[in-house]
Enzyme design. Structure first.
Site, PDB file in Angstrom:
ATOM      1  N   ASP A  14       0.700  -1.185   0.113  1.00 59.62           N
ATOM      2  CA  ASP A  14      -0.091  -0.056  -0.060  1.00 59.62           C
ATOM      3  C   ASP A  14       0.919   1.241   0.023  1.00 59.62           C
ATOM      4  OD1 ASP A  14       0.935  -0.449   2.525  1.00 59.62           O
ATOM      5  OD2 ASP A  14      -0.710   0.603   3.392  1.00 59.62           O
ATOM      6  N   ASP A  19       6.798   1.214   2.064  1.00 58.64           N
ATOM      7  CA  ASP A  19       6.670   0.271   1.021  1.00 58.64           C
ATOM      8  C   ASP A  19       7.296   0.371  -0.438  1.00 58.64           C
ATOM      9  OD1 ASP A  19       3.464  -0.754   1.753  1.00 58.64           O
ATOM     10  OD2 ASP A  19       3.885   0.953   2.654  1.00 58.64           O
ATOM     11  N   ASN A  43      -2.475   2.654   3.562  1.00 55.75           N
ATOM     12  CA  ASN A  43      -1.712   4.226   4.018  1.00 55.75           C
ATOM     13  C   ASN A  43      -2.974   5.283   2.936  1.00 55.75           C
ATOM     14  OD1 ASN A  43      -0.094   3.349   5.459  1.00 55.75           O
ATOM     15  ND2 ASN A  43       1.386   2.757   3.720  1.00 55.75           N
ATOM     16  N   THR A 128       3.116  -6.000   2.954  1.00 60.71           N
ATOM     17  CA  THR A 128       3.451  -4.930   3.871  1.00 60.71           C
ATOM     18  C   THR A 128       2.510  -3.721   3.874  1.00 60.71           C
ATOM     19  OG1 THR A 128       4.338  -3.597   1.579  1.00 60.71           O
ATOM     20  CG2 THR A 128       5.606  -5.161   2.532  1.00 60.71           C
ATOM     21  N   PHE A 169      -0.548  -0.304  12.619  1.00 60.53           N
ATOM     22  CA  PHE A 169      -1.591   0.246  11.281  1.00 60.53           C
ATOM     23  C   PHE A 169      -2.236  -0.837  10.644  1.00 60.53           C
ATOM     24  CE2 PHE A 169      -2.147   1.634   6.989  1.00 60.53           C
ATOM     25  CZ  PHE A 169      -3.214   2.515   7.182  1.00 60.53           C
ATOM     26  N   ASN A 170      -1.117  -1.774  10.033  1.00 62.00           N
ATOM     27  CA  ASN A 170      -1.554  -2.706   9.109  1.00 62.00           C
ATOM     28  C   ASN A 170      -2.618  -3.794   9.724  1.00 62.00           C
ATOM     29  OD1 ASN A 170      -0.107  -1.502   7.178  1.00 62.00           O
ATOM     30  ND2 ASN A 170       1.588  -3.163   7.499  1.00 62.00           N
ATOM     31  N   HIS A 243       9.623   0.397   7.990  1.00 59.79           N
ATOM     32  CA  HIS A 243       9.309  -1.073   8.364  1.00 59.79           C
ATOM     33  C   HIS A 243       9.131  -1.939   7.276  1.00 59.79           C
ATOM     34  CE1 HIS A 243       7.257   1.539  11.471  1.00 59.79           C
ATOM     35  NE2 HIS A 243       6.989   2.256  10.669  1.00 59.79           N
ATOM     36  N   ASP A 244       8.642  -1.252   6.042  1.00 60.44           N
ATOM     37  CA  ASP A 244       8.376  -2.636   4.981  1.00 60.44           C
ATOM     38  C   ASP A 244       9.749  -3.347   4.313  1.00 60.44           C
ATOM     39  OD1 ASP A 244       5.608  -2.211   5.705  1.00 60.44           O
ATOM     40  OD2 ASP A 244       5.290  -0.747   4.272  1.00 60.44           O
TER      41      ASP A 244
HETATM   42  C1  BDR Z   1       3.027  -0.132   8.626  1.00 59.16           C
HETATM   43  O1  BDR Z   1       1.868   1.084   8.329  1.00 59.16           O
HETATM   44  C2  BDR Z   1       2.287   1.827   7.292  1.00 59.16           C
HETATM   45  O2  BDR Z   1       1.827   2.987   7.489  1.00 59.16           O
HETATM   46  C3  BDR Z   1       3.728   1.445   6.840  1.00 59.16           C
HETATM   47  O3  BDR Z   1       3.808   1.514   5.453  1.00 59.16           O
HETATM   48  C4  BDR Z   1       3.935   0.112   7.232  1.00 59.16           C
HETATM   49  O4  BDR Z   1       3.490  -0.909   6.441  1.00 59.16           O
HETATM   50  C5  BDR Z   1       3.700   0.443   9.743  1.00 59.16           C
HETATM   51  O5  BDR Z   1       2.891   0.246  11.025  1.00 59.16           O
HETATM   52 CA    CA Z   2       2.848  -0.471   3.954  1.00 59.69          CA
END
Ligand code: BDR
Ligand code: CA
Length: 318
Positions: A14, A19, A43, A128, A169-170, A243-244
């Site tokens: 996303d 990402d 996102n 991701t 978040f994910n 993160h991703d």
């Molecule tokens: C995740 O949430 C998104 O904002 C980032 O792309 C990542 O995948 C981190 O919590």
């Molecule tokens: Ca992401």
């Protein structure tokens, strides 16, 4: 360092600043072979995340990999995007006015299905974003399971969250989809905030991106500069965590990420904790230790891997 032979992978994403780096890592590293990309709402809205994936792949010189738009909302409930972190476009910061390829004329879940059943060897799914597409794939097409080598997802945490006090978040965006994936019985690796918060795009890292002297290096620098601003404002971080790409790095070189097997459940109901990943690191619940949970990261080696991929995908300095 032990590296695996090129593994066939599908990235479900996303984009999203981090990402984008995940796509660049997959584009530039010989350890993985990118079969296709599916996009999901997260996102930002699906139209934006899809366009962003196409833009980043174009910048990374990837023109022959199908990109298909998947689900435009979570399995249950409404979509809440992360514009506070990724901006109105989902990739705010750089000027990304590049010609892009056509999006594939197929749903993202169907693209994944076709690529998996058509592959000569089992495929690794790297997710991701919210797990909506992957959850739907497993629910609607269980015949793909033997063709999936492993699911590696960025999401959750062994500690606290970033979207709610305990929710990342994910997973918060689509807890039901995450629940399907975690109960699927597939080999699964969870790359949570407890590890991704160690990979910080410091001022030196951003300067190194820029110093590559390529348009892609400059875009990575500008993406991380924007990301630094939002992470400073929203979370008070001195530097933004990426993160991703760690999910992609864990496939390219598993030695970069230390994991422990543990039971992981998703809270689907809690009054304050819906979307939290409940990770039983000490085996207190007696549940099956079904998930390989990331608990350590070789930070410097990760950045070397990512920097080399940005250099390769971006071509020589001009
Ligand atoms: C995740 O949430 C998104 O904002 C980032 O792309 C990542 O995948 C981190 O919590
Ligand atoms: Ca992401």
């Amino acid at each position: 360092m032990r590296r695996s032979a090129a593994r066939p992978v599908i990235i479900d994403c996303d984009p999203g600043h981090d990402d984008a780096l995940a796509l660049v890592l997959a584009a530039g590293d010989p350890g993985v072979r990118l079969l296709g990309v599916s996009t999901v709402a997260g996102n930002q809205t699906l139209d934006k995340t899809t366009r962003n994936a196409l833009r980043i792949l174009a910048l990374a010189g990837v023109t022959d990999v199908p990109v298909a738009a998947g689900c435009d909302r979570p399995l249950v409930g409404e979509l809440t995007v992360a514009a506070d972190i990724h901006g109105a476009s989902g990739l705010d910061g750089p000027d990304l006015d590049v010609p892009v390829a056509e999006v594939a004329d197929v749903h993202g879940v169907e693209l994944m299905r076709r690529l998996i059943v058509g592959a000569a060897e089992p495929v690794t799914l790297i997710a991701t974003g919210p797990l909506t597409n992957v959850g739907l794939l497993l629910r609607r097409h269980p015949e793909v399971v033997p063709g999936v080598r492993r699911v590696v997802f960025m999401g959750g945490s062994t500690d606290r969250g970033n979207t709610t006090p305990y929710g990342e978040f994910n997973i918060v965006t689509d807890p039901e989809a995450a629940d399907i994936v975690l109960r699927s019985g597939l080999p699964t690796t969870m790359i949570g905030l407890n590890v991704t918060h160690r990979a910080l795009a410091t001022t030196e890292i951003i300067a190194e991106f820029r110093g590559l002297g390529t348009p892609l290096g400059a875009v990575c620098a500008e993406l991380m500069t924007y990301f630094a601003g939002t992470y400073r404002r929203v979370f008070g971080f001195a530097h933004p965590p990426v993160h991703d790409p760690i999910a992609v790095a864990a496939v390219i070189d598993p030695a970069l990420v230390r994991t422990v097997a543990a039971p992981v459940a998703v809270e689907l109901a809690g009054t304050y904790t819906r979307g939290a990943t409940v990770v039983d690191l000490h085996g207190r619940t007696g549940r099956e230790a079904a998930v390989d949970v990331a608990v350590g990261l070789e930070v410097d080696a990760f950045w070397r891997l990512l920097m080399a991929a940005v250099r390769t995908a971006g071509g020589a300095a001009r």
